[in-house]
Structures are given as structure tokens and as C-alpha cells.
Scaffold this active site. Structure first.
Site, mmCIF file in Angstrom:
data_model
loop_
_atom_site.group_PDB
_atom_site.id
_atom_site.type_symbol
_atom_site.label_atom_id
_atom_site.label_comp_id
_atom_site.label_asym_id
_atom_site.label_seq_id
_atom_site.Cartn_x
_atom_site.Cartn_y
_atom_site.Cartn_z
ATOM 1 N N ASP A 1 -9.571 -1.336 2.922
ATOM 2 C CA ASP A 1 -9.145 -1.079 4.286
ATOM 3 C C ASP A 1 -10.060 -1.743 5.289
ATOM 4 O O ASP A 1 -9.608 -2.335 6.260
ATOM 5 C CB ASP A 1 -9.115 0.431 4.536
ATOM 6 C CG ASP A 1 -8.156 1.104 3.603
ATOM 7 O OD1 ASP A 1 -8.481 2.183 3.086
ATOM 8 O OD2 ASP A 1 -7.078 0.538 3.371
ATOM 9 N N ASP B 1 0.825 -1.196 0.000
ATOM 10 C CA ASP B 1 0.000 0.000 0.000
ATOM 11 C C ASP B 1 0.862 1.249 0.000
ATOM 12 O O ASP B 1 0.637 2.186 -0.772
ATOM 13 C CB ASP B 1 -0.893 -0.023 1.236
ATOM 14 C CG ASP B 1 -2.126 0.800 1.037
ATOM 15 O OD1 ASP B 1 -2.736 1.185 2.028
ATOM 16 O OD2 ASP B 1 -2.465 1.065 -0.132
#
Lengths: 477, 136
Positions: free
Chosen positions: A398, A191
């Protein structure tokens, strides 16, 4: 009476922490009910292609295998993200939407169905297959429509996103333990790289979307902007045709004339919030518009409109405005639910407190050239996903990875769950603060996941024996 | 409110004959989302499409339609363009829902005594056991 920044920002944070918490709670419940010790034989999974962990392997074997699994998974996610960027770049929106629709339907119907069947088996509910199929197909179809195609009640859309996140996360908790932890860490690292490096796929995607002023066709959760002015009415068509003194109203017209997914939201809904108090006193349209006039006619510097709704947080109505903070956390939904989270923010410059998201059609056209961004009158554009702008957005990836972490922690003990939950929420808060400081796209995973992993291992290895021994010896409970 | 009057005046001054909810001087938002939802033509189109698509065996969609346009449903004098669709969706949902519910309850409480050996063929529990490996 001015609203302090904490009141406004606090509301935002609550608006994003609540769904994350709900998702985590649901996953923990499911894990607790269905699979408390993580004993279910893992379904063959894309993340386990290389190495299938057995309980009897040695430490180094497990670690090596887990690393291999994680690397393969990250590579696959990268490839899929680049593919998504390519499709987006070549404007194959239809293709993307069909793909997203199919995968969302699969998640809701198939995985939802499996979870439902397991619950039915567990509680021996005497339901028959016809009713079950009807309910599942109904649920899944409306879910796909809510998330990708139509405007539906905001609660319904948000609810479905949470359910999708929960199902994917539950499925991921079926991975073997070592693989899960290494995978989480690998995804956090990915990420960071994907979002912050200039050639990272997510960065490219975000830039493309900003340039074209389009929504990324992905699963994004959007916290609903709260509206305080209840007595405002929908603009009449007569008003809508009016002149430039009412830029906001005209914006609605542009909005309302679009065939799909308009977002008339921001202005009227947000001016009470953003101007803080000025609009709260006035409940009529004109007053709100006047306020907006004041807001908009500030020196038109970059209204960085982009894929994210910029939520404007301003402490006063007219002059001083704080930066708009908005986050986009974005996910590409893949068949096997590779998820690519990202936190991003676009801000308005301090001197143009107008709230906006993409819905600022006119404002765009007036002030766009300063951005150097191209102007598009994207009337044919379909806005996928939730059309509302002007709120904090968090990508579903997420949600999934936070819930996976907490779900895996639930397989050990509830104490680790509490520790990990606190760590994740703290990480999320820290990320939001960093967002306000750095004002650019930020990955949402790394801080939370690293804190979560650290806390899990600390709780499991250090706190658990300590507390357990003390409780059983009645020293401290 | 002054605003309403202004609107009325605007409207009388030669608005197009196509009626919209605003033209009737209605001063509320047609959806449950208020200002964040849809309104005017968009709302009509949405209500219409929800109603028609719901005929594909999707009573849940009818329910969502009613939920979304709850203000229209509650106020019996409201928008004549949207209201028929919402009301019909509501009726459709109630009818289908009651049918489904009655069948489900018959199945659940009638059990084998009522349905005979076919009960086993229909119950999810048994089907799941048969296909154990798929459902893990």
C-alpha cells in the site's frame, strides 16, 4: 477521565498516516530532484513486457497497450501470490525467508545504490567507491536484518520499511504514464478481488496464518503501540514462574523463552492504553496485572487472535470495551516488487477486552477451542517480520502504490500532488472506518487509489487551467 | 517502590545462580524501546550476536547495537552481562567510523593533488559516467 474514542483511535490513525505521508514525501522529493518531468528512459520493467509506450503513439494504441501491460502485471502478481500461499501452506518458511531476504537486500542495495549514485552525480559529491560500497552494504545488510531477522529498535525497523517502500515506489514511477495509471487501477481492482473473494490468494493466506497463528512472512509495517506506563519494570524471572493469577507475566515468560522475535509487548505495553485510565494511574507491575486480570477474566469468548495484533480500544477499564481494531495490510515482496496489499482486521469480541495478538499464548490455549482454530504450541516458530503485535499493521504494497500515485502526480505539478495526497489520506481514513464497521480483512488500495486517480485527473484537467489562468491574470492567487 | 522490594524478596528466595539483570535489582528496561523491546536472556543474546556479526565489516550494526541498548550504555552501573558487548560495540563503531570518515575526507578534499590519477578511478561520479547505461 475517560479517553474518548477519538483520542485513542486518533492516535492509531496518526500512527499509520504518518509513515505513509513520510514515504510519499520522500518519493515526491526524489522525483522532484531526479526526474521532474518523467523523462527518464524507463528501465525495462516487468510491467512493460508487452508494450513499450512511445510518445508518438495514438490515444487508442496507448490505452490498449497500457491495458495489456496492466493485465500482464496483475496476472504475474496473482501467480506469485499463489506461489507464496503454496509455500506458506507447505511450511517452507526457510525458503520464504531466504527469498524475502534476498529481495529486500536487492531493493536496498541495488535500487538504493542507483538512487544514491544519481544523487551523487547530480550534486557532484566527491565520494569514492570504497566508502560508497561500504556504506551501501552496511545499510542494506542491517536493513535486511532489521526487517526480517532480528529485533531491532522499532524506529530502525520502521525507518527501513519506509525506505524500502520509497525505493520500490520510486522505481515504479519510471513506468510510462498511461501504463502507470492503468496499472494502479488494475491493482486496486485486483486487491478487491484477492481479498474479498473467498478463494482469493490473499484471503487464503490470511486464513492460513490465522489458523496456524503465525506471521505472514512479508513486509508489513507496524505502527508502534504507545506505552504510557514508564515505571513498569521488566518482570523478574521469579515472577515469571508464578501462577495463573498473573497470566500476563507468564505470557512474557513464554515469550522470552522463544529464541526469535518474541513480542512481550502487548500486555504491559497495552494495558495502559487499552484500559484507558485504570492503568495510567498505577505504575507498578501488580496493578497492571490486576487490571489485566479484570480484563481477561471477562467471559472468554472468541479472542480472535490472528496474525494481526488486535489493538484493543476501550473506553473504560473494566466493563465496556470497544472492539479491537487492527489492520493488516500485507505485501508479498517479489523480485520485481509485485505487491499485494490488503487490509485486514481481527477483532476481539466486545466482552473480552483483553488485548492480544499472537502473544497470548495462554489465553489462546484457554479460549482457542471456541474459535475452532487448532492449537499450536509454536515454540519453534520463527516470527518473521516485525514481531510486535497489538498495533495497526499496513502492508508495504500500500505504501508503494500510494507513493507511486503521488510520485506520478509530482511529475505534472505540485498542485496535483496536494490533491492526490489529500485524496489518499481521506481514502485511508475511510478504509479504517470501514474496518471498524465490517471487522474483517479489507483491501487498503481501492478507495484511496480511486479517489487519488479521480482527484489527479480533476486537478490536472479542470483545476489547473482554472487556477493558472486566474493567477497569471492576477485575479486570484 | 513496593514492587522492587517484592522482587528482591522473590529473588533472594532461592533463585537460580545465573545472574540476570533482574536479579541485580535493576528496574529499568535495557533497550531503548522500553517494554516493547527485549530483556533478560534475550537481550544478552542479541547484544552478543550484534557484537560478533559486526566484525563482518558492519560498523553500522555496532552503532545500532549501541542505539538499541542506550539505557545500558548510559548507566555505568548497569547490567554486567550486556554492558561489555555494548561498550565494545561502541568503541568499535567509533574506531571504524573515524577511519572511514578520515579516508572519505582525504579523498574528497585531497583530490587529485594528493592521490594522482587514481582519483579518477575511484570516484563514484566517474565510474557512474563510465557505466552510464547500467545506471540509466
Amino acid at each position: 477521565m475517560e479517553k474518548g474514542i477519538l483520542d485513542v483511535v486518533g492516535g492509531e490513525i496518526v500512527g499509520i498516516v504518518t509513515p505513509v505521508s513520510i514515504c510519499m514525501f520522500l518519493v515526491v522529493t526524489l522525483v522532484h530532484i531526479l526526474d521532474p518531468r518523467g523523462e527518464d528512459a524507463p528501465v525495462s520493467n516487468i510491467a512493460m513486457m508487452v508494450y513499450n509506450e512511445q510518445a508518438s503513439d495514438s490515444f487508442s494504441e496507448k490505452l490498449g497497450g497500457a491495458l495489456l501491460n496492466a493485465i500482464v502485471f496483475v496476472v504475474i502478481v496473482t501467480l506469485v501470490t499463489f506461489m507464496l500461499v503454496a509455500l506458506f501452506y507447505y511450511r517452507c518458511t526457510r525458503c520464504l525467508r531466504v527469498y524475502m531476504g534476498i529481495s529486500a537486500f536487492t531493493v536496498l542495495a541495488w535500487m538504493g545504490g542507483i538512487v544514491a549514485v544519481q544523487i551523487i552525480k547530480l550534486y557532484s559529491i566527491p565520494i569514492d567507491v570504497i566508502t560508497f560500497l561500504i556504506c551501501t552494504i552496511n545499510f542494506a545488510s542491517v536493513g535486511v536484518a532489521a526487517v526480517f531477522f532480528c529485533r531491532m529498535p522499532i524506529m530502525v525497523t520502521q525507518g527501513y520499511l519506509i525506505v524500502i517502500g520509497m525505493l520500490v515506489a520510486f522505481w515504479f514511477t519510471k513506468l510510462p504514464e498511461w501504463t502507470t495509471w492503468v496499472l494502479l487501477l488494475a491493482m486496486a481492482a485486483y486487491d478487491v478481488v484477492a481479498v474479498l473473494t473467498p478463494r482469493g490468494p490473499l484471503n487464503l493466506l490470511v486464513e492460513l496464518a490465522i489458523e496456524r497463528d503465525e506471521d505472514i512472512p512479508a513486509l508489513i509495517y507496524e505502527a508502534r503501540p504507545t506505552v504510557s506506563g514508564r515505571m513498569q519494570m521488566p518482570p523478574s524471572p521469579a515472577q515469571m514462574g508464578s501462577d495463573a493469577e498473573r497470566p500476563r507475566v507468564r505470557r512474557w515468560n513464554r515469550r522470552a523463552s522463544r529464541s526469535s522475535n518474541p513480542s512481550p509487548d502487548t500486555e504491559l505495553g497495552e494495558s495502559p492504553m487499552s484500559s484507558g485510565n485504570a492503568s495510567q494511574r498505577d505504575s507498578t507491575l501488580t496493578a497492571a496485572v490486576d487490571d489485566s486480570q479484570n480484563l481477561i477474566t471477562g467471559p472468554p469468548t472468541e479472542p480472535e487472535v490472528g496474525i494481526i495484533g488486535s489493538r484493543l480500544i476501550s473506553s473504560t477499564g473494566e466493563g465496556g470495551a470497544l472492539h479491537a481494531v487492527s489492520i493488516i495490510l500485507h505485501e508479498n515482496s517479489h523480485m520485481d516488487d509485485d505487491t499485494v496489499p490488503l487490509v485486514q482486521q481481527q477483532t476481539n469480541s466486545p466482552s473480552s477486552p483483553a488485548t492480544l495478538g499472537r502473544s497470548e499464548a495462554e489465553f489462546d490455549h484457554r479460549s482457542r477451542p471456541m474459535n475452532g482454530a487448532t492449537q499450536h504450541s509454536e515454540d519453534g516458530d520463527e516470527e518473521t517480520g516485525i514481531g510486535l503485535s497489538g498495533a495497526i499493521k499496513l502492508g508495504l504494497g500500500d505504501f508503494v502504490f500510494y507513493s507511486v500515485l503521488v510520485g506520478r502526480a509530482a511529475m505534472y505539478d505540485l498542485m496535483t500532488v496536494y490533491a492526490c495526497y489529500l485524496a489518499i489520506v481521506a481514502g485511508l481514513g475511510a478504509t479504517l472506518i470501514l474496518l471498524a464497521v465490517w471487522q474483517r480483512a479489507l483491501p487498503a488500495l481501492p478507495i484511496s487509489i480511486s479517489l487519488g486517480v479521480i482527484f489527479y485527473f480533476l486537478a490536472r484537467l479542470v483545476m489547473d487551467p482554472f487556477v493558472l489562468d486566474m493567477s497569471t491574470n492576477l485575479v486570484f492567487f | 517502590m513496593a514492587e522492587v522490594e517484592v522482587n528482591r524478596r522473590d529473588m533472594e528466595a532461592g533463585e537460580s545462580p545465573a545472574l540476570t539483570s533482574a536479579a541485580l535489582g535493576l528496574h529499568y528496561w535495557p533497550t531503548i524501546d522500553g517494554p516493547l523491546g527485549v530483556y533478560h536472556e534475550e537481550a544478552v543474546n542479541l547484544a552478543k550476536s550484534f557484537y560478533y556479526v559486526g566484525f563482518l565489516c558492519l560498523p553500522w550494526l555496532w552503532f545500532i547495537n549501541c542505539l538499541y541498548f542506550l539505557p545500558v550504555l548510559r548507566n555505568s552501573r548497569s547490567d554486567p552481562l550486556i554492558r561489555p558487548y555494548v561498550v565494545k560495540s561502541g568503541i568499535g563503531f567509533l574506531v571504524c567510523g573515524s577511519l572511514l570518515l578520515s579516508w572519505a575526507l582525504t579523498f574528497a578534499y585531497g583530490g587529485e593533488g594528493l592521490l594522482g590519477p587514481s582519483w579518477k578511478h575511484l570516484a563514484v561520479y566517474d565510474i557512474a559516467n563510465k557505466y552510464q547505461q547500467i545506471f540509466t
